[in-house]
Design an enzyme around this catalytic site. Structure first.
Site, PDB file in Angstrom:
ATOM      1  N   LYS A  35       3.388  -5.605  -5.551  1.00 36.60           N
ATOM      2  CA  LYS A  35       2.128  -6.311  -5.003  1.00 36.60           C
ATOM      3  C   LYS A  35       1.132  -5.266  -4.351  1.00 36.60           C
ATOM      4  O   LYS A  35       1.377  -4.067  -4.402  1.00 36.60           O
ATOM      5  CB  LYS A  35       2.711  -7.356  -3.672  1.00 36.60           C
ATOM      6  CG  LYS A  35       3.316  -6.461  -2.445  1.00 36.60           C
ATOM      7  CD  LYS A  35       4.070  -7.319  -1.643  1.00 36.60           C
ATOM      8  CE  LYS A  35       4.628  -6.548  -0.436  1.00 36.60           C
ATOM      9  NZ  LYS A  35       5.599  -7.189   0.211  1.00 36.60           N
ATOM     10  N   TYR A 255     -17.882  14.359  14.770  1.00 36.74           N
ATOM     11  CA  TYR A 255     -18.267  13.117  15.797  1.00 36.74           C
ATOM     12  C   TYR A 255     -17.574  13.219  17.039  1.00 36.74           C
ATOM     13  O   TYR A 255     -16.252  13.517  17.234  1.00 36.74           O
ATOM     14  CB  TYR A 255     -18.184  11.981  15.287  1.00 36.74           C
ATOM     15  CG  TYR A 255     -18.738  11.681  13.897  1.00 36.74           C
ATOM     16  CD1 TYR A 255     -20.377  11.182  14.241  1.00 36.74           C
ATOM     17  CD2 TYR A 255     -18.392  11.377  12.673  1.00 36.74           C
ATOM     18  CE1 TYR A 255     -20.969  11.117  13.259  1.00 36.74           C
ATOM     19  CE2 TYR A 255     -19.060  11.150  11.585  1.00 36.74           C
ATOM     20  CZ  TYR A 255     -20.634  10.919  12.001  1.00 36.74           C
ATOM     21  OH  TYR A 255     -21.459  10.581  10.703  1.00 36.74           O
TER      22      TYR A 255
HETATM   23  C1  LIG Z   1       6.928  -6.683   0.355  1.00 32.22           C
HETATM   24  C2  LIG Z   1       8.344  -7.213   0.111  1.00 32.22           C
HETATM   25  C3  LIG Z   1       9.461  -6.813  -0.179  1.00 32.22           C
HETATM   26  C4  LIG Z   1       9.567  -5.321  -0.503  1.00 32.22           C
HETATM   27  O1  LIG Z   1       9.548  -4.647   0.848  1.00 32.22           O
HETATM   28  P1  LIG Z   1       9.777  -3.231   1.016  1.00 32.22           P
HETATM   29  O2  LIG Z   1       9.853  -2.832   2.509  1.00 32.22           O
HETATM   30  O3  LIG Z   1       8.567  -2.428   0.320  1.00 32.22           O
HETATM   31  O4  LIG Z   1      10.834  -2.877   0.018  1.00 32.22           O
HETATM   32  C5  LIG Z   1      10.471  -7.555  -0.581  1.00 32.22           C
HETATM   33  N1  LIG Z   1      10.454  -8.906  -0.186  1.00 32.22           N
HETATM   34  C6  LIG Z   1       9.411  -9.485   0.131  1.00 32.22           C
HETATM   35  C7  LIG Z   1       9.526 -10.963   0.387  1.00 32.22           C
HETATM   36  C8  LIG Z   1       8.310  -8.704   0.128  1.00 32.22           C
HETATM   37  O5  LIG Z   1       7.228  -9.496   0.915  1.00 32.22           O
END
Ligand SMILES: *Cc1c(COP(=O)(O)O)cnc(C)c1O
Length: 363
Positions: A35, A255
């Protein structure tokens, strides 16, 4: 490479990480979580790297991410972790053969009114304590029955949950959440999935039919503390020196003048800033590699630039290479210096940063 800021994705490292994960979970199938543009590494670059590995399915957050993979020709199983939000997205899941999480009554109603000649594979989500998506344990069996009656849903549905505290090793919460899931689904048919990266590493009782590694695929630890996991970081972030400036004792930098030099020194100006995803919260002293050697960040991170302290005597020249994180400088360390987690750093690399795969560098 003439662009100011670029990320290099080591696809061999991703393949190595899959092997490392597979060795830890010999009895589970791997759903690779890609994702958010594969955690900033490039959705299609990573999907391609995962071809012909132990990965059996992809997991994405949104329907459009799954559609993008199908449009690029990927034929693996794809699960949409947030599921479809409305009728249009349900249609897209069916048309593009995307599996959906079912976490709400709203989704169930859409499924119930869908003609049965369409088919969609679904996972029913149990909420074991995250209090985000999913059904509560007391209603789970009856929701499961309702889903069984939806002609459109492939039977049996998968059974899935997400742990809220898997990255903290202390305390009993995670074991309790895993036990609650197992108890709630014990009489139901369907494949089971619990574990994200932290659970794969720290909670062997969470290893069921499917595991869902995300961050560890990219060679990054989900834990705040350092631990040797045998993973290789896949992303390195690079830029270069665009100016070198001698300054006097007492001069301030950037800054708001948050850093004042104690003595004469040389500042290096690097062409990367929060506009590229380098965290503005990075504090004075955050390590930066110039020509492979560590120097401290000094002064505020600005949109397009950062400044580093090259020291009183330096051989650095304009144009010299700079690395912000990568194999020699773990992104976990930068996250600790910026009061954030490595997830936000890799996800936050912005559009103007070119993404290159390692083989292209050699070509
Ligand atoms: C993002 C996500 C994962 C992966 O999590 P990590 O900590 O990056 O391994 C697994 N399951 C779900 C439902 C997620 O949203």
């Amino acid at each position: 490479m003439s662009v100011a800021a670029y990320a290099v994705i080591d696809t061999a490292a991703i393949k190595h990480n899959v092997k490392t994960i597979a060795a830890r979970v010999p009895h589970s199938k791997i759903m690779a979580i890609i994702k958010a543009n594969a955690y900033g590494h490039g959705l299609l670059v990573v999907a391609e790297a995962l071809q012909d590995t132990a990965v059996k399915a992809f997991g994405v957050a949104r329907v459009d991410e799954g559609m993008q993979l199908r449009q690029a020709g990927f034929e693996q199983k794809i699960t949409v972790l947030e599921g479809f939000f409305d009728q249009q997205q349900l249609n897209d899941c069916i048309d593009y053969d995307l599996d959906s999480i079912i976490h709400s009554k709203n989704q169930l109603e859409l499924l119930a009114s869908q003609p049965g000649n369409d088919k969609i594979s679904v996972w029913l989500k149990l909420d074991v304590g995250m209090n985000r998506l999913g059904f509560k344990p007391h209603e789970f069996a009856s929701i499961y029955q309702r889903l069984e009656q939806c002609a459109v849903a492939v039977k049996p549905c998968g059974l899935i949950t997400h742990l809220s505290m898997a990255d903290s090793v202390a305390g009993a919460t995670t074991s309790q959440q895993i036990a609650l899931f197992k108890k709630t689904v014990s009489k139901l048919l369907g494949e089971q999935s619990i574990a994200n990266s932290a659970a794969i590493i720290a909670h062997p009782d969470s290893l069921t039919d499917w595991v869902r590694p995300g961050i560890m695929l990219y060679g990054i630890s989900p834990f705040a503390h350092a631990c040797e996991l045998g993973l290789k970081p896949a992303m390195s972030l690079h830029s270069k020196l665009i100016a070198i400036k001698p300054i006097n004792a007492g001069d301030t930098v950037g800054y708001a003048g948050t850093w004042r030099s104690q003595k004469r020194t040389h500042l290096g100006v690097v062409a990367i800033g929060y506009g590229d995803g380098y965290p503005r919260s990075a504090s004075n002293g955050t390590p930066v590699l110039v020509n492979g050697g560590r120097v401290p960040l000094v002064g505020r991170v600005s949109m397009d630039m950062i400044t580093v302290n090259l020291g009183a005597t330096t051989r650095a020249k304009v144009g010299d290479p700079v690395t912000l994180w990568g194999k020699q400088l773990p992104v976990e360390e930068i996250a600790a210096n910026a009061d954030t987690i490595p997830y936000t750093l890799v996800c936050g690399v912005t559009q103007r940063v070119a993404i290159k795969k390692t083989p292209e560098l050699n070509g």
